[in-house]
Enzyme design. Structure first.
Site, mmCIF file in Angstrom:
data_model
loop_
_atom_site.group_PDB
_atom_site.id
_atom_site.type_symbol
_atom_site.label_atom_id
_atom_site.label_comp_id
_atom_site.label_asym_id
_atom_site.label_seq_id
_atom_site.Cartn_x
_atom_site.Cartn_y
_atom_site.Cartn_z
ATOM 1 N N ASN A 30 0.890 -1.098 0.006
ATOM 2 C CA ASN A 30 -0.119 0.024 -0.020
ATOM 3 C C ASN A 30 0.881 1.245 0.006
ATOM 4 O O ASN A 30 1.688 1.501 0.991
ATOM 5 C CB ASN A 30 -0.840 0.166 1.462
ATOM 6 N N TRP A 31 1.097 1.813 -1.210
ATOM 7 C CA TRP A 31 1.887 2.920 -1.312
ATOM 8 C C TRP A 31 1.285 4.451 -0.667
ATOM 9 O O TRP A 31 2.125 5.303 -0.539
ATOM 10 C CB TRP A 31 2.231 3.325 -2.692
ATOM 11 N N GLU A 121 -6.650 4.661 7.943
ATOM 12 C CA GLU A 121 -6.427 5.811 7.671
ATOM 13 C C GLU A 121 -7.708 6.452 7.041
ATOM 14 O O GLU A 121 -8.170 7.563 7.264
ATOM 15 C CB GLU A 121 -5.483 6.160 6.859
ATOM 16 N N GLY A 197 2.399 1.890 10.682
ATOM 17 C CA GLY A 197 3.510 3.164 10.642
ATOM 18 C C GLY A 197 4.188 3.624 11.771
ATOM 19 O O GLY A 197 4.991 4.626 11.818
ATOM 20 N N GLY A 259 4.951 1.186 4.677
ATOM 21 C CA GLY A 259 6.324 1.795 4.378
ATOM 22 C C GLY A 259 7.307 0.777 3.525
ATOM 23 O O GLY A 259 8.037 1.425 2.761
HETATM 24 C C1 PEP Z 1 -0.398 0.117 6.292
HETATM 25 O O1 PEP Z 1 -0.714 1.238 6.230
HETATM 26 O O2 PEP Z 1 -1.602 -0.501 5.596
HETATM 27 C C2 PEP Z 1 0.925 -0.434 6.761
HETATM 28 C C3 PEP Z 1 0.512 -1.652 7.298
HETATM 29 O O3 PEP Z 1 1.561 0.404 7.186
HETATM 30 P P1 PEP Z 1 3.109 -0.088 7.935
HETATM 31 O O4 PEP Z 1 3.426 -1.067 7.039
HETATM 32 O O5 PEP Z 1 3.798 1.206 7.308
HETATM 33 O O6 PEP Z 1 3.064 0.147 9.060
#
Ligand code: PEP
Length: 274
Positions: A30-31, A121, A197, A259
Site C-alpha cells: 500500500n503506497w 486511515e 507506521g 512503508g
Molecule cells: C498500512 O498502512 O497498511 C501499513 C501496514 O503500514 P506500515 O507497514 O507502514 O505499518
C-alpha cells in the site's frame, strides 16, 4: 508451517463445473500518498523484474498505488501473473454525479483487479464507517473486483481488552450480510492501528491469536470450509526482518505492507518470506 489447501465444492446448480476455492499467499504493498508517476514506474518495473526472477509461482504480489498512476502501472505489470494492481479506495456508487470520485468500472477499465477497503486511515480521516464499507464491499463484488477488507483496533480498544469483539464486529457489520458465494471472494487484512507506521509490530503470537479469532468468527457465520479458504493478511510495520516469523503463523496468509513497500528490495524480500 502447514499450507493445507482447502477445497470448496460449489454446488450452485447454475454452474456446470466445480469451483475450487483456495487460501492464497498474498503480499500487497500500500503506497498510500507516495511516489510521483516516474518514481512509481521505476518501483513497479523493479518489483515486476525481481518477482518474475525470484519468486515462486504460488505467491500473489499486489501493488496498490494512488489512483492517478493505476492505468500506467497496470500496463507495466501486464503479462506477469505474479503481480497485480489494486486501488486504495473506490466509490460506493456505480456511476453518476459524484464529483471527484472513482468507480469500479473505471478501475476495471484500466486493469485494476483488487480494491483495498476500510484502511484505518480512511476510517479516521474520511469518516468511513462499517455501514459505508458494507456498501463499498457490495459495489466492488458486483463489479467482479476483489476487495481487501481492512479491520483492526486502536491501542485504547486493545488496552480495554475489547479488541476481539471490536474486530469481529467490523466483520459482522460490513461483511456478514454477504452470501457465502460472495464472501468467499473477500480477502481480509488485520491491521492493528497501533502497529501501522509506528515501527511497533504485533508479535507473531498477537497476530496469530487475532487471525485465529477472525477465522473462527467467519466459521460461525459461513462454516469451516469457507473460513479455512479465506486469506487473512497481517499489516502493521511488517518488514523483511519480521515477515518470515509472521507469515509462519498458521492463520497468517501474507501481509499488507505500507512503508516497506516503497523500496523494491524490501517489498520483494517480504514477498519471498513464506
Ligand atoms: C498500512 O498502512 O497498511 C501499513 C501496514 O503500514 P506500515 O507497514 O507502514 O505499518
Amino acid at each position: 508451517m502447514g499450507w493445507p489447501f482447502f477445497y470448496l465444492y460449489n454446488l450452485n446448480r447454475n454452474r456446470s463445473k466445480t469451483t475450487i476455492i483456495m487460501r492464497q499467499k498474498i503480499v500487497a504493498g500500500n503506497w498510500k500518498m507516495n511516489k510521483t508517476l516516474e518514481e512509481g514506474q521505476k518501483l513497479t518495473s523493479e518489483i515486476v523484474h525481481m518477482v518474475n526472477d525470484e519468486v515462486i509461482d504460488d505467491v500473489q504480489a499486489i501493488i496498490a498505488s494512488p489512483y492517478i498512476h493505476l492505468a500506467t502501472l497496470a500496463g507495466l505489470v501486464n503479462g506477469s501473473s505474479k503481480v497485480a494492481i489494486a486501488s486504495q479506495n473506490v466509490s460506493q456508487h456505480a456511476s453518476g454525479a459524484y464529483t471527484g470520485e472513482i468507480s469500479c468500472d473505471m478501475l476495471k477499465s484500466v486493469g485494476v483487479e483488487y480494491v483495498i477497503l476500510g484502511h484505518s486511515e480512511r476510517r479516521e480521516y474520511n469518516q468511513e464507517d462499517n455501514a459505508l464499507l458494507k456498501a463499498k464491499v457490495e459495489t466492488v463484488l458486483a463489479a467482479d473486483l476483489t476487495p481487501i477488507f481492512c479491520c483492526g483496533e486502536s491501542l485504547d480498544v486493545r488496552e480495554a481488552g475489547s479488541h476481539f469483539d471490536f474486530v469481529c464486529n467490523q466483520l459482522t457489520e460490513s461483511l456478514f450480510h454477504l452470501l457465502a458465494s460472495e464472501f468467499e471472494k473477500v480477502i481480509i487484512a488485520y491491521e492493528p492501528i497501533w502497529a501501522i507506521g509506528t515501527g511497533v509490530t504485533a508479535s507473531s503470537d498477537q497476530a496469530q491469536e487475532m487471525h485465529a479469532v477472525i477465522r473462527a468468527h467467519i466459521a460461525k457465520q459461513y462454516g469451516g470450509e469457507i473460513a479455512q479458504g479465506t486469506s487473512i493478511l497481517y499489516g502493521g510495520s511488517c518488514k523483511p526482518s519480521n515477515a518470515k516469523e509472521l507469515f509462519a503463523c498458521e492463520d497468517v496468509d501474507g501481509g499488507l505492507i505500507g512503508g516497506a513497500s516503497l523500496q523494491s528490495r524490501d517489498f520483494v524480500d517480504i514477498v519471498k518470506s513464506f
